[in-house]
Design a protein around this motif. Structure first.
Motif, PDB file in Angstrom:
ATOM      1  N   UNK A  38       0.820  -1.215   0.263  1.00 43.34           N
ATOM      2  CA  UNK A  38      -0.224   0.155   0.010  1.00 43.34           C
ATOM      3  C   UNK A  38       1.088   0.995   0.249  1.00 43.34           C
ATOM      4  N   UNK A  39       0.689   1.892  -1.478  1.00 42.57           N
ATOM      5  CA  UNK A  39       1.408   3.266  -1.372  1.00 42.57           C
ATOM      6  C   UNK A  39       0.490   4.665  -1.712  1.00 42.57           C
ATOM      7  N   UNK A  40       0.382   4.962  -0.227  1.00 41.71           N
ATOM      8  CA  UNK A  40      -0.852   5.659  -0.174  1.00 41.71           C
ATOM      9  C   UNK A  40      -0.451   6.911   0.926  1.00 41.71           C
ATOM     10  N   UNK A  41      -1.632   8.031   0.337  1.00 45.54           N
ATOM     11  CA  UNK A  41      -2.163   8.983   1.591  1.00 45.54           C
ATOM     12  C   UNK A  41      -2.652   9.070   2.368  1.00 45.54           C
ATOM     13  N   UNK A  42      -3.154   9.693   3.346  1.00 42.76           N
ATOM     14  CA  UNK A  42      -3.867  10.054   4.317  1.00 42.76           C
ATOM     15  C   UNK A  42      -5.130  11.277   3.603  1.00 42.76           C
ATOM     16  N   UNK A  43      -6.260  10.744   3.610  1.00 42.59           N
ATOM     17  CA  UNK A  43      -6.807  12.565   3.308  1.00 42.59           C
ATOM     18  C   UNK A  43      -7.725  12.890   4.778  1.00 42.59           C
ATOM     19  N   UNK A  44      -6.500  13.613   5.255  1.00 49.16           N
ATOM     20  CA  UNK A  44      -6.858  14.198   6.537  1.00 49.16           C
ATOM     21  C   UNK A  44      -8.087  16.020   6.756  1.00 49.16           C
ATOM     22  N   UNK A  45      -8.469  16.021   7.779  1.00 50.34           N
ATOM     23  CA  UNK A  45      -9.742  16.964   7.717  1.00 50.34           C
ATOM     24  C   UNK A  45     -10.317  17.073   6.990  1.00 50.34           C
ATOM     25  N   UNK A  46     -10.467  16.009   6.344  1.00 47.90           N
ATOM     26  CA  UNK A  46     -11.842  15.475   5.947  1.00 47.90           C
ATOM     27  C   UNK A  46     -13.186  15.304   6.824  1.00 47.90           C
ATOM     28  N   UNK A  47     -13.542  14.350   7.158  1.00 42.13           N
ATOM     29  CA  UNK A  47     -14.359  14.055   8.196  1.00 42.13           C
ATOM     30  C   UNK A  47     -14.051  14.626   9.709  1.00 42.13           C
ATOM     31  N   UNK A  48     -12.367  14.161  10.048  1.00 44.16           N
ATOM     32  CA  UNK A  48     -11.972  14.556  11.383  1.00 44.16           C
ATOM     33  C   UNK A  48     -11.598  15.570  10.999  1.00 44.16           C
ATOM     34  N   UNK A  49     -12.277  16.908  11.529  1.00 46.73           N
ATOM     35  CA  UNK A  49     -11.449  17.809  10.901  1.00 46.73           C
ATOM     36  C   UNK A  49     -10.593  18.547  11.700  1.00 46.73           C
ATOM     37  N   UNK A  50      -8.997  19.173  11.578  1.00 45.61           N
ATOM     38  CA  UNK A  50      -8.192  19.354  12.328  1.00 45.61           C
ATOM     39  C   UNK A  50      -7.692  20.860  12.180  1.00 45.61           C
ATOM     40  N   UNK A  51      -7.594  21.904  12.615  1.00 41.04           N
ATOM     41  CA  UNK A  51      -8.023  23.397  12.165  1.00 41.04           C
ATOM     42  C   UNK A  51      -6.029  23.664  11.547  1.00 41.04           C
ATOM     43  N   UNK A  52      -5.611  23.219  11.818  1.00 43.23           N
ATOM     44  CA  UNK A  52      -4.222  23.561  11.451  1.00 43.23           C
ATOM     45  C   UNK A  52      -3.662  23.116  10.168  1.00 43.23           C
ATOM     46  N   UNK A  53      -4.990  22.477   9.400  1.00 47.70           N
ATOM     47  CA  UNK A  53      -4.631  22.191   7.969  1.00 47.70           C
ATOM     48  C   UNK A  53      -5.966  22.257   7.487  1.00 47.70           C
ATOM     49  N   UNK A  54      -7.492  22.918   7.737  1.00 47.29           N
ATOM     50  CA  UNK A  54      -8.743  23.417   7.345  1.00 47.29           C
ATOM     51  C   UNK A  54      -9.153  24.627   8.054  1.00 47.29           C
ATOM     52  N   UNK A  99      -2.890   9.078 -10.133  1.00 46.68           N
ATOM     53  CA  UNK A  99      -2.157   9.892 -11.248  1.00 46.68           C
ATOM     54  C   UNK A  99      -0.459   9.212 -10.607  1.00 46.68           C
ATOM     55  N   UNK A 100      -0.657   9.603  -9.366  1.00 46.23           N
ATOM     56  CA  UNK A 100       1.428  10.047  -9.015  1.00 46.23           C
ATOM     57  C   UNK A 100       1.697   8.697  -8.534  1.00 46.23           C
ATOM     58  N   UNK A 101       1.013   7.372  -9.138  1.00 47.16           N
ATOM     59  CA  UNK A 101       0.879   6.065  -8.464  1.00 47.16           C
ATOM     60  C   UNK A 101       0.304   5.413  -7.177  1.00 47.16           C
ATOM     61  N   UNK A 102       0.323   6.219  -6.916  1.00 42.62           N
ATOM     62  CA  UNK A 102      -0.576   6.066  -5.122  1.00 42.62           C
ATOM     63  C   UNK A 102      -1.602   4.921  -5.356  1.00 42.62           C
ATOM     64  N   UNK A 103      -1.820   3.950  -4.100  1.00 41.01           N
ATOM     65  CA  UNK A 103      -2.504   3.510  -5.201  1.00 41.01           C
ATOM     66  C   UNK A 103      -3.718   3.040  -3.952  1.00 41.01           C
ATOM     67  N   UNK A 104      -3.409   3.497  -2.375  1.00 32.47           N
ATOM     68  CA  UNK A 104      -4.497   3.463  -1.195  1.00 32.47           C
ATOM     69  C   UNK A 104      -4.851   4.701  -0.624  1.00 32.47           C
ATOM     70  N   UNK A 105      -6.233   5.443  -0.289  1.00 34.13           N
ATOM     71  CA  UNK A 105      -5.870   6.181   1.010  1.00 34.13           C
ATOM     72  C   UNK A 105      -6.868   5.321   2.303  1.00 34.13           C
ATOM     73  N   UNK A 106      -6.173   5.993   3.422  1.00 36.64           N
ATOM     74  CA  UNK A 106      -6.535   6.203   4.461  1.00 36.64           C
ATOM     75  C   UNK A 106      -7.094   6.899   5.278  1.00 36.64           C
ATOM     76  N   UNK A 107      -8.759   7.052   5.614  1.00 31.16           N
ATOM     77  CA  UNK A 107      -9.574   7.912   5.416  1.00 31.16           C
ATOM     78  C   UNK A 107      -9.574   7.810   7.096  1.00 31.16           C
TER      79      UNK A 107
END
Length: 514
Positions: A38-54, A99-107
């Motif tokens: 799994x080469x992935x990225x976190x979708x941070x502050x989409x559902x659980x919000x973090x003010x420093x991100x958005x 498109x970046x070759x990543x194949x997964x997301x952590x939500x």
């Protein structure tokens, strides 16, 4: 292996597959998603919000305006949240990730985001009266899974905020103190119910689609819980309850006690099979981090004798032996500004730091997820993947290009040659130690390992053209599964030779592909 086999007798009827069942349909499409690297990225502050991100969703939040509960108790919360859910991550973002070759997301999600599926998850909690605010979250979460599958992306659902709050951070759902481990245990008990509701509804939703969705790669039970003596038993109880619904991988946090939890998984293999250890690696928070120059941080990740690579090597081996794997569920390119003082080239130093981490994870881990996908305000090359890629700090693409998988008439000959060479080396080595061996088992394992490696490589043909080559990442549980089935067919003699040959076949196939 005999002990593992006995542990899986009389488990009852389980939806989906058991990783140690003699299931003629193994591997299924879902297995190719779940077991791959799994080469992935976190979708941070989409559902659980973090003010420093958005910052935008917090503008009408109740003081101290730092957590989801603060937003929910503020003005116009329902409209603010639904607008955010519909715009923060869209179909274009899933396309960009693929498109970046990543194949997964952590939500990351909170338990309150499930109330649209089952309102009882809110009962007795801080969010008990907020069903109206969060009712629409579940449909957005399931839609995210649909969009992810469209782009060949696996989805790891992470319970980031549990009833009672499992850590001291605002991303635990509230701005208050953690009560997850209170002596009355009600929050721990309720969280197991939340997880079973989540898994059951995930399964029902995915199986009801046409065609069924196969890209949920796992469920993370708790994000970064406080290290507590009650956690070990809670993990076992939670996994036992969840295994009655599905046998997908379950991810557990190491609480930054990585060796301790590697030993824990190793010693409870029969109780919690296919349990994955999640480690988070950051080098920007402590005084020691700030006192360390970026060049030294990079060296500490690349020097095989340094503490971090030594720990990764040790833990990865122990987990693989247990039929498990190590995943870095969160990491970043962020550095304390003092680490960059005197750096000749900020971009190059950051790039070297990120490259060192990627190399470490590729070598020892079954997967990794960068934190985080993006920030509201552009320009943060340490925390925002989009900004890091744009600045050249993070590579424009990860993994092998899909074009390397092609028809090759000489591949069978190379497989045979590689098997014979490895078998000769294996036989020569063990000839030093008199004993009863059956080296044909090594040969059988090598061939199966090579063919299974290609099973993953060729699955790129069923994914979008932008995808990079899928590779087997969770080698430990996959090998245990194959060895278990081989043992049932051939007997238990020299099964260790089969396993050893299997791993050698996997490695040889990957080297041949590259």
């Amino acid at each position: 292996m005999r002990r593992l086999s006995n542990a899986f007798k009389n488990r009852g009827t389980i939806r989906d597959h058991s990783i140690l069942s003699n299931d003629s349909s193994f591997p299924r499409e879902a297995d190719l998603f779940r077991y791959r690297k799994q080469r992935g990225v976190n979708l941070g502050s989409w559902f659980v919000l973090e003010r420093w991100i958005t910052d935008a969703p917090f503008q009408q939040a109740k003081a101290p305006a730092q957590s989801d509960l603060d937003v929910a108790l503020g003005q116009n919360a329902k409209d603010i949240l639904e607008r955010h859910w519909d715009t923060w991550v869209t179909v274009q973002d899933f396309a960009w990730i693929a498109e970046r070759g990543l194949n997964s997301v952590r939500i990351p999600i909170g338990y309150y985001h499930l109330c649209g599926a089952d309102r009882s998850v809110l009962e007795g909690t801080d969010f008990a009266e907020l069903e109206n605010v969060y009712h629409g979250a579940w449909s957005r979460i399931t839609n995210a899974i649909v969009l992810a599958q469209k782009y060949g992306l696996g989805v790891l659902i992470d319970l980031h905020a549990a009833p009672g709050k499992q850590n001291r951070d605002a991303h635990g759902g509230t701005s208050g103190e953690p009560r997850f481990f209170d002596k009355n245990t009600s929050n721990m008990t309720h969280t197991i119910r939340v997880l079973t509701v989540l898994l059951d509804h995930l399964n029902n939703f995915c199986s009801s689609q046409d065609p069924p969705l196969t890209n949920v790669i796992g469920l993370e039970l708790l994000n970064e819980p406080i290290l507590n003596s009650a956690l070990d038993k809670w993990y076992i109880n939670a996994i036992h309850a969840l295994r009655q619904i599905d046998r997908m991988p379950f991810y557990i946090s190491d609480c930054w006690a990585t060796d301790q939890y590697a030993r824990y998984i190793h010693s409870h293999t029969s109780e919690i099979p296919f349990t994955i250890l999640d480690h988070h690696l950051y080098r920007c928070f402590t005084q020691a981090d700030g006192a360390t120059p970026v060049v030294q941080h990079t060296k500490n990740l690349t020097d095989a004798n340094a503490d971090t690579p030594q720990m990764f090597a040790r833990v990865a081996q122990k987990l693989e032996e247990a039929g498990s794997g190590l995943v870095v569920g969160e990491w970043s390119g962020a550095l304390n500004p003092t680490s960059l003082v005197g750096a000749e080239n900020d971009i190059n130093c950051r790039k070297d730091f990120v490259t060192a981490q990627l190399a470490l994870y590729e070598k020892f881990c079954a997967g990794y997820f960068f934190w985080t996908y993006k920030k509201e305000h552009a320009g943060d090359k340490g925390w925002s993947l989009r900004d890091a890629v744009e600045a050249g700090v993070f590579p424009a693409r990860v993994g092998l290009e899909a074009s390397v998988v092609r028809e090759d008439s000489d591949r069978e000959l190379r497989k045979t040659h590689a098997r014979d060479t490895s078998l000769q080396e294996h036989s020569k080595y063990w000839a030093q130690y008199p004993g009863k061996y059956d080296h044909s088992r090594f040969s059988d394992g090598f061939v199966q390992g090579w063919e299974d490696a290609w099973l993953f490589f060729k699955s790129v043909g069923t994914l979008p053209q932008s995808s990079t080559v899928p590779e087997l990442g969770f080698r430990g549980p996959w090998v245990k599964k194959r060895a278990h089935d081989y043992e049932k067919d051939k007997g238990n003699k020299s099964i260790w030779e089969y396993e050893h040959g299997f791993v050698q076949g996997l490695i040889a196939a990957r080297e041949d592909l590259a």
